[in-house]
Design an enzyme around this catalytic site. Structure first.
Site, short mmCIF file in Angstrom:
data_model
loop_
_atom_site.label_atom_id
_atom_site.label_comp_id
_atom_site.label_asym_id
_atom_site.label_seq_id
_atom_site.Cartn_x
_atom_site.Cartn_y
_atom_site.Cartn_z
CE LYS A 285 90.06 57.37 -25.55
NZ LYS A 285 90.01 56.62 -24.30
CE LYS B 139 84.23 53.64 -19.07
NZ LYS B 139 85.52 53.56 -19.66
CE LYS C 138 84.03 60.69 -19.95
NZ LYS C 138 85.38 60.31 -19.90
P1 ATP Z 1 86.28 55.87 -22.54
O1 ATP Z 1 85.21 56.55 -23.29
O2 ATP Z 1 86.86 54.67 -23.23
O3 ATP Z 1 85.96 55.61 -21.10
P2 ATP Z 1 87.55 58.39 -22.32
O4 ATP Z 1 87.25 59.09 -23.59
O5 ATP Z 1 86.82 58.80 -21.10
O6 ATP Z 1 87.50 56.84 -22.52
P3 ATP Z 1 90.17 58.03 -21.13
O7 ATP Z 1 91.22 57.24 -21.80
O8 ATP Z 1 89.47 57.35 -20.04
O9 ATP Z 1 89.11 58.58 -22.16
O10 ATP Z 1 90.78 59.41 -20.64
C1 ATP Z 1 92.01 59.94 -20.99
C2 ATP Z 1 92.14 61.34 -20.43
O11 ATP Z 1 91.24 62.22 -21.11
C3 ATP Z 1 91.78 61.46 -18.94
O12 ATP Z 1 92.65 62.37 -18.31
C4 ATP Z 1 90.38 61.99 -18.95
O13 ATP Z 1 90.07 62.69 -17.79
C5 ATP Z 1 90.44 62.92 -20.16
N1 ATP Z 1 89.12 63.11 -20.74
C6 ATP Z 1 88.29 62.15 -21.22
N2 ATP Z 1 87.16 62.68 -21.70
C7 ATP Z 1 87.25 64.03 -21.51
C8 ATP Z 1 86.40 65.14 -21.79
N3 ATP Z 1 85.22 64.97 -22.37
N4 ATP Z 1 86.83 66.37 -21.47
C9 ATP Z 1 88.03 66.57 -20.90
N5 ATP Z 1 88.88 65.57 -20.60
C10 ATP Z 1 88.52 64.30 -20.89
#
Ligand code: ATP
Ligand code: LTN
Length: 334
Positions: A199, A114, A196
């Site tokens: 969002k 980040k 990965k």
């Molecule tokens: P950001 O992109 O804003 O960092 P993020 O998409 O990584 O956010 P978080 O809110 O940080 O989402 O994560 C919420 C949950 O979703 C966590 O348990 C995280 O491990 C899971 N998660 C996020 N992205 C993935 C993915 N690509 N595959 C599986 N699990 C995920």
């Protein structure tokens, strides 16, 4: 609360959730909720570590609250609340900061990622993010934390901090375990399958959002990056196809082997459409239910209010114990 073990998890309202969040986190929350005293949070304080438009953050907080419920979280059975509504989270973070070393935080993969992505805003909150997450978990004497694979390192730190604090001040925190989905703990980007799915990706075609309608879902899958041979099998060197097979198997509850067999001899074009349809079948009713819930802000406010009250009651017990252990005079409430 009933005499069950405590489960805690949270998701940031940092945008509209993707199917990665759904498979890695939300879907498991529903599966596990009635076997535990389940507590789910909208991690709005975490979201502030990256620049936000205040109006959008507020909207996303309601979106996520509604999505939790639409995905099957029952706010009467489980506790559903916004992190900022329970001040204990920020308070415990301060105490845990005094037993955390800067080196532990600066080597976290997410902090490094980040910091690169948000070069213009590398702030202390971004670095302290895992300590706030540890506070979320430890305040509730949590035993199980369902999370995606990317959060494993943060959970390890949480365990280290709990053990360190317990060693220094006497038994205070339960040491939590992680729960990782068997299938879907790491959903990859549709455009760059070595990264990965996230969002906050600037490229909308890289992810399937929980707000995408069926036509959009199928269109995005049709454009997903694959490779030039034509075998639909999981393989180290076929990251795009492996990701699509994983998504298909998670959404249809079929094994990877069953999915591979089903598409033997079929072309990529047909395969991609079928994956899109399987995803849309599951996502569409959730999207509709979420949109219905969003019409009723009063209901969502009442869920968050009652959730915060119930969470606060539990969290205060731990915080008071912590304050006492470190030598602070406990405050008299009431
Ligand atoms: P950001 O992109 O804003 O960092 P993020 O998409 O990584 O956010 P978080 O809110 O940080 O989402 O994560 C919420 C949950 O979703 C966590 O348990 C995280 O491990 C899971 N998660 C996020 N992205 C993935 C993915 N690509 N595959 C599986 N699990 C995920
Ligand atoms: N950092 C998590 C979200 C989160 C979380 C938590 C998950 C905040 N606090 C406590 C589990 C337990 C993420 O997924 N990025």
């Amino acid at each position: 609360m009933e005499d069950k073990k405590v489960l805690f998890s949270a998701i940031q309202p940092s945008g509209i959730l993707t199917i990665g969040n759904y498979l890695g986190a939300l879907r498991n929350f529903k599966k596990l909720q009635s076997d535990y005293n389940s507590i789910f949070s909208v991690a709005d304080l975490h979201t502030l570590t990256v620049k936000q438009d205040p109006a959008v953050l507020r909207k996303n907080t309601y979106e996520l609250t509604a999505l939790y419920i639409a995905c099957g979280i029952n706010p009467d059975e489980s506790i559903l609340f916004a992190q900022s509504h329970v001040p204990c989270h920020a308070e415990l973070t301060w105490i845990l900061n005094t037993v955390t070393y800067p080196g532990e935080l600066s080597r976290m993969t997410q902090f490094k990622d980040k910091s690169l992505k948000h070069e213009d805003n590398i702030n202390m909150g971004l670095m302290d993010y895992p300590v706030l997450m540890a506070s979320d978990i430890l305040l509730y004497q949590t035993e199980l934390v369902p999370i995606g694979a990317d959060q494993k390192q943060h959970l390890e730190l949480t365990r280290d901090l709990a053990i360190r604090f317990n060693n220094r001040f006497g038994e205070t925190f339960k040491v939590p375990e992680g729960y990782f989905a068997k299938n879907g703990a790491r959903v990859m980007s549709l455009c760059e399958p070595e990264r990965k799915m996230s969002k906050s990706d600037a490229n909308e075609n890289a992810f399937i959002s929980m707000n995408d309608d069926p036509a959009t879902i199928v269109r995005k899958f049709k454009r997903a990056v694959t490779d030039s041979d034509n075998r639909i099998v999981c393989d180290e060197n076929k990251k795009g196809i492996t990701n699509l097979l994983t998504i298909y198997s998670a959404f249809t509850d079929k094994t990877i082997e069953e999915a591979e067999k089903e598409f033997e001899g079929k072309g990529y074009g047909e395969f991609k459409v079928r994956v899109g349809e399987a995803v849309a079948d599951v996502i569409e009713p959730i999207r509709q239910e979420k949109n219905k819930l969003l019409q009723s802000k009063d209901y969502l406010d009442s869920v968050l209010k009652s959730g915060a009250e119930r969470a606060q009651y539990v969290a205060y017990k731990t915080l008071n114990k912590v304050y006492k252990k470190v030598g602070l005079v406990p405050r008299i409430r009431g």
